[in-house]
Design a protein around this motif. Structure first.
Motif, short mmCIF file in Angstrom:
data_model
loop_
_atom_site.label_atom_id
_atom_site.label_comp_id
_atom_site.label_asym_id
_atom_site.label_seq_id
_atom_site.Cartn_x
_atom_site.Cartn_y
_atom_site.Cartn_z
N THR A 10 0.85 -1.19 0.00
CA THR A 10 0.00 0.00 0.00
C THR A 10 0.89 1.24 0.00
OG1 THR A 10 -1.71 -1.18 1.22
CG2 THR A 10 -1.87 1.21 1.17
N TYR A 12 0.79 5.47 0.14
CA TYR A 12 0.03 6.68 0.44
C TYR A 12 0.85 7.89 0.01
CZ TYR A 12 -3.65 4.65 3.38
OH TYR A 12 -4.75 3.97 3.84
N TRP A 14 0.65 12.27 -0.26
CA TRP A 14 -0.02 13.53 0.04
C TRP A 14 0.33 14.48 -1.11
CZ3 TRP A 14 -3.81 15.68 2.62
CH2 TRP A 14 -3.87 17.06 2.70
N SER A 40 4.02 6.83 2.91
CA SER A 40 3.74 5.40 3.14
C SER A 40 4.43 4.84 4.36
CB SER A 40 4.14 4.58 1.92
OG SER A 40 3.51 5.06 0.76
N VAL A 43 2.68 5.72 7.75
CA VAL A 43 1.26 5.46 7.98
C VAL A 43 1.10 4.27 8.93
CG1 VAL A 43 -0.93 4.82 6.90
CG2 VAL A 43 0.58 6.48 5.79
N LEU A 80 -5.42 10.45 9.15
CA LEU A 80 -4.09 9.88 9.01
C LEU A 80 -3.50 9.71 10.41
CD1 LEU A 80 -2.63 12.04 6.10
CD2 LEU A 80 -3.35 9.65 5.97
N VAL A 110 -5.20 12.87 -0.61
CA VAL A 110 -4.60 11.61 -0.20
C VAL A 110 -4.83 10.65 -1.37
CG1 VAL A 110 -4.67 9.66 1.39
CG2 VAL A 110 -4.95 11.99 2.26
N ARG A 112 -4.08 6.80 -2.61
CA ARG A 112 -3.71 5.48 -2.10
C ARG A 112 -3.69 4.49 -3.26
NH1 ARG A 112 -7.90 3.59 1.82
NH2 ARG A 112 -9.07 3.39 -0.11
#
Length: 169
Positions: A10, A12, A14, A40, A43, A80, A110, A112
């Motif tokens: 996964t 992430y 911003w 990432s 998180v 978050l 965001v 993902r």
């Protein structure tokens, strides 16, 4: 049937306000621009960014023999929960989370991606979820002796999201 374990797959990002022109088709250039922060590695698993149940209207015709529920406005939600990386009281990483999320009212996206290694760069044809948010007041945690230093950033939806957007070239 192939299966994949949900470890390290996964990513992430911003993306600051204005960094995504079309939420339904962000470009690879937009998602790899210098202003984009790959968050990432920070998180925490308790982070929650996702679509949620739509508002509905419940109105049926006189000839309907069962209730009718129709979605109207889509909803999404998020917060978050991030690890803060410090050495000797100063951020260790080039991504200073408190500088990025230092106040309420910061608008951004965001993004993902799930399914590819989190270390792999975003490229055209990747499938991503894009959510436009405004930050609420950052919540700094520490002094409890019960875990790592963390930063919780409540996110307020700003009217644009797309689950399953395909990254354009």
């Amino acid at each position: 049937m192939p299966r994949i374990v949900d470890l390290g797959i996964t990513k992430y990002l911003w993306v600051p306000a204005g960094g995504v022109a079309v939420v339904t088709a962000p470009t690879a250039a937009e998602l790899t621009a210098g202003s984009v922060k790959d968050i990432s590695q920070f998180v925490v698993t308790t982070t929650n960014v996702q679509a949620s149940a739509s508002d509905t209207t419940n109105e049926k015709a006189i000839t309907d023999t069962a209730n009718v529920v129709v979605p109207t406005i889509g909803n999404y939600e998020g917060n978050l929960v991030l690890f803060r990386d410090f050495t000797s009281g100063a951020p260790t990483s080039s991504v200073d989370l408190l500088a990025t999320f230092n106040a309420a009212g910061i608008v951004g996206y965001v993004v993902r991606r799930v399914g590819k290694a989190s270390s792999a760069a975003v490229v055209a044809t990747d499938v991503v979820d894009v959510f436009k948010f405004m930050t609420d007041n950052p919540q700094i945690q520490g002094g409890t002796g019960e875990g790592y230093l963390k930063l919780t950033v409540p996110l307020l939806q700003q009217g644009s999201f797309k689950v399953g957007a395909v990254v354009a070239a």
